[in-house]
Scaffold this motif. Structure first.
Motif: not given
Length: 444
Positions: A145-155, A201-208
């Motif tokens: 159920t991960w949103p995209v920012y969790y994928y970005m952070w893990s990657t 950084v971009y994952g952080t942007a989407l989270f915020v």
């Protein structure tokens, strides 16, 4: 607040690192104008690595602090291990101090951008492994159920370890003894290393953006996941536009050329849609975080234009190694990464501490001073790069020393606008640290 203090420690040290990075950048600029300025005690070949060290530390520590805070603040998931966060913080802090002392002592041992003695590789990788353990132990159960920012952070976490290791393959004779192979891997790992922290950084942007808007459609949309896979492809191949002049396989160059023109376009589109649809109430409630994200979107647009131009091989031939490349780098690290991270930091601080009216006023003043100065700074770099390109390829008979003398007024403008950037960001940093300190005093 007590259980969350280490994420804030990462952020506070990141803010201090940014200020130190700007100061060493200013010293480097002064040495362009006055070549003998503190040359004996702190030559340019020490100032530049120190500037790079602190600026990169700002990006990584602010991103890490934000990720830890967001993970630990999630009420639906159990955070794995607080002790590992403490170990991670102290390992990175002590290692960073050790690297800074090495540079100040003029002890080098690595490659460009990673000039520190190679034994520092081990504690740095250990810190990333500790983050990885905490991240995956906390998050893996909800993988589906991960949103995209969790994928970005893990990657980003996994590939930071991989590409940082790759950047040290030169220690092995198999790579070190072959110049072309060595050079290609150096630039490949460096480009992918930057791509890895961009994922953070971009994952952080989407989270915020999700938290400010209160909607998850930006982080679960098909466009967001397309952006993720495009960014991953760019991370894997986009580095090749740095080495058009190195004899690598032609298909790598062509592929890099195509994808290097696409990633930021999608990011610009996502942030633009978010800003357009965000309610006025949300804009006012998180006014500082919104302001930073809006400025980041502007710099994404400006950097798209510059990146499209310098990614064209025939243009890259003339711009590579000039201040145009520096302008591209500054547009990315300051105009995009730094502004996104400030959006994250101010969102966290405003959520935890609630900015006073005076603090908001000071922050807005700092933003204004910074942005005016940075625009002029960026334009100055472009002009400096254009003049050098003309001197290099325009059949000029002017000697290098004469050319440098002709750049004096531009070097002076470079330093003056740099002072403006330090003044603006310094105002922001001081107010953020002061807000944190006041909260800490109240808790004692």
């Amino acid at each position: 607040m007590k259980t969350n203090r280490y994420p804030f420690y990462f952020i506070i040290i990141a803010l201090v690192a940014l200020f130190l990075g700007m100061c060493f950048g200013l010293l480097g600029g002064l040495q362009y104008i006055f070549p003998d300025f503190i040359k004996e005690k702190l030559p340019f070949n020490a100032v530049r690595p120190l500037h790079t060290l602190f600026v990169v530390s700002w990006i990584l520590l602010a991103a890490i602090g934000g990720i830890y805070y967001y993970l630990k603040s999630n009420p639906t998931r159990q955070f794995y291990n607080n002790s590992l966060v403490k170990w991670h913080f102290w390992i990175f802090l002590i290692t960073g101090i050790g690297i800074a002392i090495s540079y100040l002592s003029k002890k080098f041992g690595g490659k460009e951008y990673l000039e520190f003695p190679s034994y520092y590789y081990f504690p740095i990788v250990l810190g990333w492994i500790l983050l990885g353990i905490n991240y995956f132990k906390s998050m893996l159960s909800s993988f589906k159920t991960w949103p995209v920012y969790y994928y970005m952070w893990s990657t980003g976490i996994v590939l930071m370890i991989f590409h940082f290791t790759e950047a040290h393959l030169w220690l092995l004779p198999y790579f070190r003894d072959y110049y072309i192979q060595n050079l290609a891997i150096q630039w490949k790992s460096g480009g992918s290393y930057v791509g890895s922290w961009n994922m953070l950084v971009y994952g952080t942007a989407l989270f915020v953006m999700e938290k400010i808007s209160g909607e998850n459609r930006y982080a679960t949309s098909k466009k967001a996941f397309f952006f993720y896979f495009l960014g991953l492809t760019n991370l894997m191949f986009g580095w090749a536009h740095h080495i058009y002049m190195v004899p690598t396989a032609p298909w790598i160059r062509y592929f890099a050329y195509m994808i290097s023109m696409t990633e930021w376009i999608i990011l610009f589109s996502i942030i633009y849609d978010w800003r357009k649809n965000l309610s006025q109430e949300k804009k006012i409630h998180f006014s500082i975080a919104y302001k930073f994200m809006g400025l980041a979107d502007l710099w994404v647009f400006l950097n798209i234009i510059l990146a499209l131009l310098i990614s064209i091989p025939s243009i890259n031939l003339f711009t590579h190694g000039t201040h145009i490349t520096v302008a591209h780098s500054m547009g990315t690290t300051i105009g995009i990464n730094t502004l996104i991270l400030f959006s994250s930091v101010t969102y966290i601080f405003d959520t935890e501490f609630s900015f006073t009216d005076k603090t908001i006023k000071n922050l807005k003043k700092g933003i204004q001073i910074f942005h005016i100065s940075f625009v002029l700074f960026w334009i100055t770099l472009l002009i400096m790069g254009l003049k050098k390109s003309i001197w290099l390829f325009g059949n000029s008979t002017e000697t290098f020393s004469k050319f440098q003398e002709s750049q004096h007024s531009l070097n002076l403008a470079f330093v003056l606008f740099g002072l403006g950037i330090i003044s603006g960001l310094g105002t922001i940093i001081i107010n953020l640290i002061s807000t944190f300190q006041q909260k800490q005093i109240k808790n004692i």
